[in-house]
Design an enzyme around this catalytic site. Sequence first.
Site, PDB file in Angstrom:
ATOM      1  N   SER A  34       0.796  -1.233   0.000  1.00 44.31           N
ATOM      2  CA  SER A  34       0.000   0.000   0.000  1.00 44.31           C
ATOM      3  C   SER A  34       0.825   1.278   0.000  1.00 44.31           C
ATOM      4  CB  SER A  34      -0.946   0.005   1.199  1.00 44.31           C
ATOM      5  OG  SER A  34      -2.077  -0.788   0.935  1.00 44.31           O
TER       6      SER A  34
ATOM      7  N   LYS B 234       0.159   3.703  -2.763  1.00 42.86           N
ATOM      8  CA  LYS B 234      -0.918   4.700  -2.762  1.00 42.86           C
ATOM      9  C   LYS B 234      -0.401   6.134  -2.790  1.00 42.86           C
ATOM     10  CE  LYS B 234      -4.593   1.967  -0.527  1.00 42.86           C
ATOM     11  NZ  LYS B 234      -3.932   0.683  -0.280  1.00 42.86           N
TER      12      LYS B 234
ATOM     13  N   SER C 259      -5.759   3.844   4.258  1.00 39.94           N
ATOM     14  CA  SER C 259      -5.243   2.892   3.267  1.00 39.94           C
ATOM     15  C   SER C 259      -6.409   2.204   2.560  1.00 39.94           C
ATOM     16  CB  SER C 259      -4.322   1.859   3.909  1.00 39.94           C
ATOM     17  OG  SER C 259      -3.465   1.290   2.937  1.00 39.94           O
TER      18      SER C 259
END
Length: 474
Positions: free
Chosen positions: A114, A117, A305
Amino acid sequence: MFSGTLLALAFAVLLVPLACYALPPVAQSLTEPRLQRAEVVPRYQQAPVKLTDRALVSAPKVSDPMPDAEQLGRLLDAELAVDGSGTFSAVVQDVLTGTVLYERDGAAGLAPASSLKVLTAAAALSAMDGGTRFPTTALPGEDPGTVVLRGGGDVLLTAGESDPDSVAGHAGLATLAEKTAAALADKETAGPVKVLVDDSLFTGPALSDAWGEADVAAGEIAPIHSLAVSSAWAEEGTGPGPRVDDAALSAGESYRAALAAALAPKGIDVELSVERGAAPADAVALAEVRSAPLAEQVDYMLLNSDNYLAEVLARLSAAATDREASFAGGIETVVAEVTALGVDTGAMVLGDTSGLSGETSVSASQLNSLMRILLTSTSTDPDLRAVAGGLPVAALSGTLAGRYDETADSGAAGIVRAKTGTLLAVTALTGYAADADGRVLAFTFIASGLDGNTQQARDAVDSAAAVLAGCGCR
C-alpha cells in the site's frame, strides 16, 4: 526536539481514533489490533503546525548539520535485518539538497504494497484540482416514471442524510432522495416510480486479474463501480469486513428505499426492483449531491489505506486526462502523472493502483524521489505538496496509530510521517522525518521475500525510521 507544550498540543489535536489498515488475510496474524474505522480529521481542521512540519516551517539551510552517511549507515544496517528469509531495499535522502545518505538495493523493482498509494494520491492531485467534487445525480429516465441514479465517482456516499462535516458520508442518498421526491412532486408525477442505476462512467472489468481471490473474499477489495456507499463495505462506516459484490446496485437499493420513504407521504409508490439503465442524453437533473473535495478524499485514502477508493481515484484521474476510466487507463494515468512530476518511471510496472497486486515493480528510489518532490518548494501546487502532509503520523493517526508506542521507538511518535504497506511477503514504509538537527529526511524502506516474519520486518522498518527521527549521527 520540541517543547513539552508543543508536543502535548500536537497530541491533543491529532490523537483521534482512526482506522487501522485491513491487512490481506494472509497477514492477519500480525499482532497490531484491528480497530473500527472512524472519520478522518480533514486537513482544514488540523492544527496549522504539525510536529513533522518543524523543519519545513523553520526553513533549514544547506549549512545546517547533516547526518554523517557512514554513521547513519551503521545505525540503519543494525535495524534493517530479520531472522529467516527476507531482504531489504532502502533509500534515505536529505530533502533540501537531494543528497542520498543511505541506499541499499534502491533500484530493485518490488511490490511495495500500500505504499504505492502515495503515487496514486500524487497522480490524482496532479490530474485534478484538489477542490473537485464528484456528483451523484438523479435524472428522469426515458420512460415515464423512471428515475436514473447516475454515479459520478463518489464511493464515499452514505445511505443516510448528507453530512457536510465528514469526508465519508459527505453526500447522502437520503438527502438526494428527498430532493428527488420534491422535484417529482413539482412535476406532478403520479407513479409508480422505478429506479434505474447508471454506473457507466467506469469501463472495462470491475475486478482485476492481478488481485488474489482470497483478498477479494476477505473484503480487501471488491468490484469497482462509479458509485458506492462507504467504499462498498457491507456494513456502512466499518471495516475491515465483507464488501458488497455490486456496489452500484447496492447504492441504488439504498436510494430506492430512501425515495420510497420520501414519496410515501405524497401517495406515490416506488417499485421494489432496481435495475441498470441510462437517462436520455439531454435529460435535466432532478437533484444532485456532491462529494467532499478531492484533497480531503486523498487524505482519507492515505490515512485509512482505502484500497477501493484508491482504485476509484485512479480511474477518475484517467477520465480527467481524457483516458479510458478503466484499470488500464488508471494505471497509465498514474505512471504518466508521476513521470510529469519528475520521477524516472522507466522501469516502473504497476499491477494496480492500490498496492494489492504482486505484479507491481516499483523501486525504493522511485518512491523516495516522489516523496522528495512532494516535500520541496519546487512543487508549486499546494495540493501536491499537501500529499505529504496527509500521511499517517507515528503513534497518532491512520495506519500508524498503533505503531511507535513501544519504548524503543516511542521517541519517533509524532515525528515520523509515512505510508505503510503490508502483503504476505512484503512490508514497506515510505515517508519523512525531521532529525534532531531539523533536517528533513525522506525515506523508503521495503522488506520483501518474507516468510512468516512479517511482524519482525515491520518492526525493523519502524525502528529504522525511528533512527532518522532521533539522529544527529555525526
